[in-house]
Design a protein around this motif. Structure first.
Motif, PDB file in Angstrom:
ATOM      1  N   LEU A   1       7.105 -18.374  18.452  1.00 31.32           N
ATOM      2  CA  LEU A   1       8.483 -18.261  17.968  1.00 31.32           C
ATOM      3  C   LEU A   1       8.741 -16.894  17.347  1.00 31.32           C
TER       4      LEU A   1
ATOM      5  N   SER B   1      10.452 -23.181  11.051  1.00 26.85           N
ATOM      6  CA  SER B   1      11.581 -22.592  11.771  1.00 26.85           C
ATOM      7  C   SER B   1      11.543 -21.075  11.640  1.00 26.85           C
TER       8      SER B   1
ATOM      9  N   LEU C   1      20.868 -18.688  22.925  1.00 24.01           N
ATOM     10  CA  LEU C   1      19.959 -19.818  22.733  1.00 24.01           C
ATOM     11  C   LEU C   1      18.833 -19.773  23.758  1.00 24.01           C
TER      12      LEU C   1
ATOM     13  N   VAL D   1      16.697 -25.994  18.614  1.00 19.91           N
ATOM     14  CA  VAL D   1      17.409 -24.788  18.210  1.00 19.91           C
ATOM     15  C   VAL D   1      18.641 -25.202  17.419  1.00 19.91           C
TER      16      VAL D   1
ATOM     17  N   LYS E   1      20.483 -17.718  15.214  1.00 24.84           N
ATOM     18  CA  LYS E   1      20.000 -19.089  15.446  1.00 24.84           C
ATOM     19  C   LYS E   1      18.678 -19.289  14.727  1.00 24.84           C
ATOM     20  N   SER E   2      18.293 -20.539  14.634  1.00 30.42           N
ATOM     21  CA  SER E   2      16.992 -20.909  14.092  1.00 30.42           C
ATOM     22  C   SER E   2      16.284 -21.780  15.130  1.00 30.42           C
ATOM     23  N   VAL E   3      15.117 -21.357  15.546  1.00 35.68           N
ATOM     24  CA  VAL E   3      14.313 -22.124  16.494  1.00 35.68           C
ATOM     25  C   VAL E   3      13.182 -22.758  15.679  1.00 35.68           C
TER      26      VAL E   3
END
Length: 121
Positions: A40, A67, A75, A103, A110-112
């Motif tokens: 990530l 995260s 995305l 996501v 964004k936050s993955v």
């Protein structure tokens, strides 16, 4: 909960390892989570064009959620790849190493994230 805002993979991995060790996770689960975190972070640097992504590590009961937030609104998506492709399998790896991943679009980027469960480790 721990928030990190650093470009250092080593610092992020060590923080994750420390949190999981204190919570009693087995070493194999810790190694899997470290690898998923690394994927990530690399994606945030490479595709999110964010030099210092925000990493959040949350452990609640037997669930660990990690995260990584970047500034790109694009995305991520898993795509079919040619058999000999040299890259592009990071999300497949995260999916295989965790219970689930996803996501969350943010106002800026964004936050993955991925989740692991102690019982499933």
């Amino acid at each position: 909960m721990r928030h990190l805002n650093t470009p250092s993979l080593a610092i992020c991995r060590q923080s994750l390892r420390d949190a999981m060790t204190r919570a009693g996770w087995p070493s194999s689960a810790i190694a899997d989570a470290e690898l998923a975190l690394a994927e990530l972070l690399v994606n945030a640097w490479r595709h999110g064009e964010t030099p210092a992504p925000v990493v959040e590590i949350i452990a609640i009961n037997n669930t660990l959620r990690v995260s990584v937030a970047d500034e790109s609104p694009t995305l991520p998506e898993q795509r079919p790849l040619p058999e000999l492709a040299e890259s592009g399998r990071g999300l497949q790896l995260v999916a295989g190493l965790s219970r689930r991943w996803g996501v969350d679009p943010q106002q800026r980027g964004k936050s993955v994230w991925f989740e692991c469960e102690l019982d499933a480790a």
